[in-house]
Design a protein around this motif. Structure first.
Motif, PDB file in Angstrom:
ATOM      1  N   ARG A 151       0.803  -1.208   0.000  1.00 57.06           N
ATOM      2  CA  ARG A 151       0.000   0.000   0.000  1.00 57.06           C
ATOM      3  C   ARG A 151       0.842   1.266   0.000  1.00 57.06           C
ATOM      4  O   ARG A 151       0.362   2.336   0.369  1.00 57.06           O
ATOM      5  N   GLY A 152       2.089   1.146  -0.415  1.00 58.02           N
ATOM      6  CA  GLY A 152       2.979   2.310  -0.442  1.00 58.02           C
ATOM      7  C   GLY A 152       3.734   2.424  -1.755  1.00 58.02           C
ATOM      8  O   GLY A 152       4.020   1.415  -2.399  1.00 58.02           O
ATOM      9  N   TRP A 153       4.042   3.649  -2.145  1.00 53.55           N
ATOM     10  CA  TRP A 153       4.782   3.877  -3.385  1.00 53.55           C
ATOM     11  C   TRP A 153       6.264   3.562  -3.226  1.00 53.55           C
ATOM     12  O   TRP A 153       6.866   2.937  -4.085  1.00 53.55           O
ATOM     13  N   GLN A 154       6.855   4.022  -2.153  1.00 52.20           N
ATOM     14  CA  GLN A 154       8.299   3.879  -1.966  1.00 52.20           C
ATOM     15  C   GLN A 154       8.619   2.602  -1.208  1.00 52.20           C
ATOM     16  O   GLN A 154       7.952   2.262  -0.233  1.00 52.20           O
ATOM     17  N   LYS A 155       9.660   1.925  -1.663  1.00 53.31           N
ATOM     18  CA  LYS A 155      10.119   0.718  -0.984  1.00 53.31           C
ATOM     19  C   LYS A 155      11.623   0.847  -0.752  1.00 53.31           C
ATOM     20  O   LYS A 155      12.346   1.260  -1.648  1.00 53.31           O
ATOM     21  N   PRO A 156      12.075   0.488   0.432  1.00 53.34           N
ATOM     22  CA  PRO A 156      13.521   0.529   0.658  1.00 53.34           C
ATOM     23  C   PRO A 156      14.201  -0.523  -0.211  1.00 53.34           C
ATOM     24  O   PRO A 156      13.585  -1.542  -0.554  1.00 53.34           O
ATOM     25  N   PRO A 157      15.451  -0.305  -0.560  1.00 57.53           N
ATOM     26  CA  PRO A 157      16.166  -1.320  -1.349  1.00 57.53           C
ATOM     27  C   PRO A 157      16.178  -2.656  -0.606  1.00 57.53           C
ATOM     28  O   PRO A 157      16.201  -2.700   0.625  1.00 57.53           O
ATOM     29  N   LEU A 158      16.134  -3.723  -1.373  1.00 59.28           N
ATOM     30  CA  LEU A 158      16.218  -5.053  -0.775  1.00 59.28           C
ATOM     31  C   LEU A 158      17.624  -5.285  -0.257  1.00 59.28           C
ATOM     32  O   LEU A 158      18.608  -4.986  -0.950  1.00 59.28           O
ATOM     33  N   ALA A 169       2.060  -7.113  -7.630  1.00 60.37           N
ATOM     34  CA  ALA A 169       2.265  -5.660  -7.658  1.00 60.37           C
ATOM     35  C   ALA A 169       1.614  -4.965  -6.474  1.00 60.37           C
ATOM     36  O   ALA A 169       0.613  -5.426  -5.922  1.00 60.37           O
ATOM     37  N   THR A 170       2.159  -3.836  -6.150  1.00 63.26           N
ATOM     38  CA  THR A 170       1.563  -2.919  -5.184  1.00 63.26           C
ATOM     39  C   THR A 170       0.162  -2.552  -5.641  1.00 63.26           C
ATOM     40  O   THR A 170      -0.073  -2.358  -6.828  1.00 63.26           O
ATOM     41  N   TYR A 171      -0.752  -2.420  -4.705  1.00 62.44           N
ATOM     42  CA  TYR A 171      -2.134  -2.101  -5.039  1.00 62.44           C
ATOM     43  C   TYR A 171      -2.309  -0.700  -5.628  1.00 62.44           C
ATOM     44  O   TYR A 171      -3.290  -0.439  -6.313  1.00 62.44           O
ATOM     45  N   LEU A 172      -1.394   0.193  -5.366  1.00 63.19           N
ATOM     46  CA  LEU A 172      -1.525   1.575  -5.852  1.00 63.19           C
ATOM     47  C   LEU A 172      -1.280   1.711  -7.351  1.00 63.19           C
ATOM     48  O   LEU A 172      -1.710   2.684  -7.964  1.00 63.19           O
ATOM     49  N   ILE A 173      -0.581   0.770  -7.941  1.00 64.28           N
ATOM     50  CA  ILE A 173      -0.228   0.870  -9.358  1.00 64.28           C
ATOM     51  C   ILE A 173      -1.493   0.864 -10.219  1.00 64.28           C
ATOM     52  O   ILE A 173      -2.324  -0.018 -10.092  1.00 64.28           O
ATOM     53  N   ASN A 174      -1.589   1.866 -11.093  1.00 63.44           N
ATOM     54  CA  ASN A 174      -2.702   1.968 -12.036  1.00 63.44           C
ATOM     55  C   ASN A 174      -2.122   2.297 -13.403  1.00 63.44           C
ATOM     56  O   ASN A 174      -1.890   3.468 -13.724  1.00 63.44           O
ATOM     57  N   TYR A 207      -0.103   8.170 -13.296  1.00 61.21           N
ATOM     58  CA  TYR A 207       0.428   7.253 -14.298  1.00 61.21           C
ATOM     59  C   TYR A 207       1.958   7.149 -14.183  1.00 61.21           C
ATOM     60  O   TYR A 207       2.519   6.049 -14.178  1.00 61.21           O
ATOM     61  N   GLU A 208       2.625   8.291 -14.074  1.00 64.39           N
ATOM     62  CA  GLU A 208       4.095   8.280 -13.967  1.00 64.39           C
ATOM     63  C   GLU A 208       4.550   7.544 -12.715  1.00 64.39           C
ATOM     64  O   GLU A 208       5.514   6.764 -12.762  1.00 64.39           O
ATOM     65  N   LYS A 209       3.877   7.781 -11.589  1.00 61.81           N
ATOM     66  CA  LYS A 209       4.223   7.060 -10.364  1.00 61.81           C
ATOM     67  C   LYS A 209       3.977   5.561 -10.530  1.00 61.81           C
ATOM     68  O   LYS A 209       4.752   4.734 -10.060  1.00 61.81           O
ATOM     69  N   ALA A 237       6.824   2.734 -10.295  1.00 65.36           N
ATOM     70  CA  ALA A 237       6.719   1.660  -9.299  1.00 65.36           C
ATOM     71  C   ALA A 237       6.694   0.290  -9.984  1.00 65.36           C
ATOM     72  O   ALA A 237       7.321  -0.663  -9.507  1.00 65.36           O
ATOM     73  N   PHE A 238       5.979   0.185 -11.093  1.00 67.54           N
ATOM     74  CA  PHE A 238       5.893  -1.050 -11.877  1.00 67.54           C
ATOM     75  C   PHE A 238       7.288  -1.513 -12.305  1.00 67.54           C
ATOM     76  O   PHE A 238       7.672  -2.668 -12.080  1.00 67.54           O
ATOM     77  N   LEU A 239       8.059  -0.616 -12.892  1.00 67.10           N
ATOM     78  CA  LEU A 239       9.396  -0.977 -13.367  1.00 67.10           C
ATOM     79  C   LEU A 239      10.332  -1.295 -12.205  1.00 67.10           C
ATOM     80  O   LEU A 239      11.136  -2.235 -12.274  1.00 67.10           O
ATOM     81  N   ASP A 240      10.217  -0.526 -11.112  1.00 69.33           N
ATOM     82  CA  ASP A 240      11.039  -0.783  -9.926  1.00 69.33           C
ATOM     83  C   ASP A 240      10.708  -2.156  -9.335  1.00 69.33           C
ATOM     84  O   ASP A 240      11.604  -2.923  -8.984  1.00 69.33           O
ATOM     85  N   GLU A 241       9.417  -2.456  -9.242  1.00 69.40           N
ATOM     86  CA  GLU A 241       9.028  -3.746  -8.664  1.00 69.40           C
ATOM     87  C   GLU A 241       9.428  -4.917  -9.551  1.00 69.40           C
ATOM     88  O   GLU A 241       9.740  -5.996  -9.047  1.00 69.40           O
TER      89      GLU A 241
END
Length: 189
Positions: free
Chosen positions: A36-43, A67-72, A81-83, A87-91
């Motif tokens: 439920r968050g946009w930012q994720k700390p590095p693994l 995927a994170t639920y926020l991704i649309n 969309y940009e966020k 997030a999609f590419l980062d995940e």
């Protein structure tokens, strides 16, 4: 066919494969961070190594990241969309670090705007993901048919796959979503 469930990563990342095996799973799905968050700390590299080792030890294959639920990916608002694409590419990269074979994402909502424009945005995101050679296969999950959502029908999902340049894209069938969307899957008729 292999069976599994969505598992929690609470405690430690490498605990998920063991939990799965203890309840009889052969595979499992996880989030790569807060769903439920946009930012994720590095693994953490050590945690990733322990996770991958546990996956091998407990023979839990394939690993699936949701995927994170926020991704649309269909969002008409530029900022969302940009966020979402970021997030999609980062995940996808996080999923690759974890050794996941698949990454499941919902198509998203066009928010009452133009369906075709929403499809073009999804396709553009899938095409960007194709540029990540180490990324797992992206699976578009069918939706339950809520207002303005894309990817509810198999026809819509096929249309998206036919139009993307991402040869590693596929479909994840959520049977509950399919039933809610009007597909009668409880009987053979």
């Amino acid at each position: 066919m292999r069976f599994g469930v969505h598992l929690s990563m609470s405690g430690s990342l490498d605990a998920a494969p063991k939990r799965g095996r203890e309840i009889g799973c052969q595979t499992f799905q996880i989030f790569s961070g807060n769903p439920r968050g946009w930012q994720k700390p590095p693994l953490d590299p050590g945690a990733v190594a322990a996770f991958r080792s546990a996956v091998r030890e407990f023979q839990m294959d394939p690993v699936v990241v949701h995927a994170t639920y926020l991704i649309n990916l269909a969002a008409p608002e530029a900022e969302v969309y940009e966020k979402s694409v970021s997030a999609f590419l980062d995940e996808l990269q996080r999923a690759a670090q974890l050794g996941a074979a698949f990454y499941v994402v919902h198509c998203g909502s066009h928010k009452g705007t133009d369906e075709e424009a929403g499809r073009r945005r999804i396709i553009a995101a899938l095409d960007q993901a194709a540029a990540l050679p180490e990324a797992p296969t992206v699976l578009l999950e069918n939706t339950a048919g809520t207002k303005n959502s894309l990817g509810t029908t198999f026809k819509d999902l096929a249309l998206l796959l036919d139009r993307t340049r991402n040869s590693k894209a596929g479909i994840c069938l959520d049977t509950c979503h399919a039933l809610c969307a009007g597909y009668e899957i409880r009987t053979w008729d």
